[in-house]
Design an enzyme around this catalytic site. Sequence first.
Site, short mmCIF file in Angstrom:
data_model
loop_
_atom_site.label_atom_id
_atom_site.label_comp_id
_atom_site.label_asym_id
_atom_site.label_seq_id
_atom_site.Cartn_x
_atom_site.Cartn_y
_atom_site.Cartn_z
N LYS A 1 18.40 -12.54 7.20
CA LYS A 1 19.07 -10.87 6.48
C LYS A 1 21.06 -12.03 6.57
CE LYS A 1 15.25 -8.62 8.10
NZ LYS A 1 14.62 -7.66 9.43
N SER B 1 0.64 -1.33 0.09
CA SER B 1 0.25 0.32 0.20
C SER B 1 0.84 1.48 0.24
CB SER B 1 -0.96 -0.35 1.54
OG SER B 1 -1.60 -1.10 0.93
#
EC number: 1.1.1.3
Length: 438
Positions: free
Chosen positions: A210, A20
Site C-alpha cells: 500500500k 459477493s
Amino acid sequence: MSSGKPAVRLALLGCGTVGSEVVRLLHDQAEDLTARIGAPLELVGIAVRRLGRERGSLPVDPALFTTDALGLVKRDDVDVVIEVVGGIEPARSWLTEALRAGKSVVTANKALLAEDGATLHDAAAEGGADLYYEASVAGAIPLLRPLRESLHGDRVTRVTGIVNGTTNFILSSMDATGAGFGEALDEATELGYAEADPTADVEGFDAAAKAAILASLAFHTRVTAADVFREGMTGVTAADMASAKEMGCTIKLLCLAERGEDSSGQESVSVRVHPAMIPRSHPLASVGDAFNAVFVEAEAAGQLMFYGRGAGGTPTASAVLGDIVAAARNRLSGTRAPSESAYAHLPIRPIGEAVTRYHISLDVADRQGVLATVAGVFAQHEVSIATVRQSGRDEDATLVIVTHGAPDANLAATVEDLRELSIVRSIASVLRVEGSPA
C-alpha cells in the site's frame, strides 16, 4: 427506472468476501446506480474457481458463473472488468488482456499494483482504457482519488499512514491492556481481524504494498514494493509499549513516504514501513481498533487526514462500486479517467539516508563511567542524544536513550557498536520515533 440507454456490462473476477458484497450492492442499489450513471449496470458473468461452492442467497442467476476467467474477459459484450481475486498471476494476464482491448478495469489488487503496476498502466495507455483501484488501499476511505485528482495541482511532501487494520488492532490492544504481542494476536485472530497465517500483516508486507501505491500517486514516480524498506512489528513488546507511555507516546505500524533530498542534494523519495513511537498528540495516535488513517502533508493544502474502516467485505466493495460508477460514466460519455502521472521519475532514497530518531533500551552494568562510554559511541557516529533515562540498579540497570534526528545509517551503526561494548549486557529494544521535533 429506465434510462433508455444500453446497459454498461460488467464481468466480475472473483466472488469471495469482497466479490459477493459487490454483487449484493449491484443488486440492492440498482435503481440508484442507474440514476447516477445514466444507464443500468448489467452483470454478464462471474469467474470463480469452483462452480459447486455454496454461495448463500446471493441475488444472481447461477448461469452467470464460469471457471473460464480469460474467456469471460475476452467476451465482446463486456465493457468493464472487475477483479477482486488478488495475487500476481493469473490476474495480471487477465487485466492486461482487458485493458489492451479497451475495456475499463476496476481492481482491488494491491499486490499486483505494487509489484507490477507499470504493466497495467502501460496496457491502459495502449488500449485507451480506464484503470481504477481505489479499493487497493484503505478500503472504503476515499484516498487514492484525492491524491490522483484533487491534489494534482499541489505538491505533496509527505504521507504518513496506518494502512493495516490487523496490526493496528494488535498494537491498540497492547496499548490499552498491557498485553504482549502474542496475547494481542490471539485476540485479533479470535475476533476475525487476523488471518490464520498473519505473516503478510504483522511482517509489514501488506502495508509495504500500500505504501508503494501511495508514494507512486503522491510523488508522480513509479514505486514498487521492492523499493519500500520494510520492518515488521512482531518484536514490539509490552515493555516497549510501557516505555512509550512514559514518553507520552504510543506505537503504531506506520507507512511513511516523503519527498526530500538524498546525500548528493538530488530530490528523491523515501518510502518505509516499520513500527514507530508517535506522540499521543499526533492525529494518528488516536486511531484505534482495526481502523485505518492516512495523514497527508502538501505545500498549499497543508495537513489533511483520511480516516475510516480500511478492510472488510462491505467497505472494500463500497470503494469498488465507486470505481465502477466512474468507469461506467466515462464509457457513456466517451471520456477517460486521468492517466498515470509518473513524469517525475524521482530516485528512491535508501533507508540509510532517511532522517529519523531512535528510542534505544539498553541493559547495562551499573558502574561508574557507563553513561560516558555509551555517549561516546553516539558522538562517534555524529548522533546527538535528546534524553537519557536510567532505571534499576546493579543487575537490573537499564538505560533508555532517545536521539535527535540523524541519518538511519548513523543510528544503525551506533546500535551495532553498542552491542560490542562489554558494559552493555543486551539491547532490549530499538524503535524509531516519528511525528515529533528532531
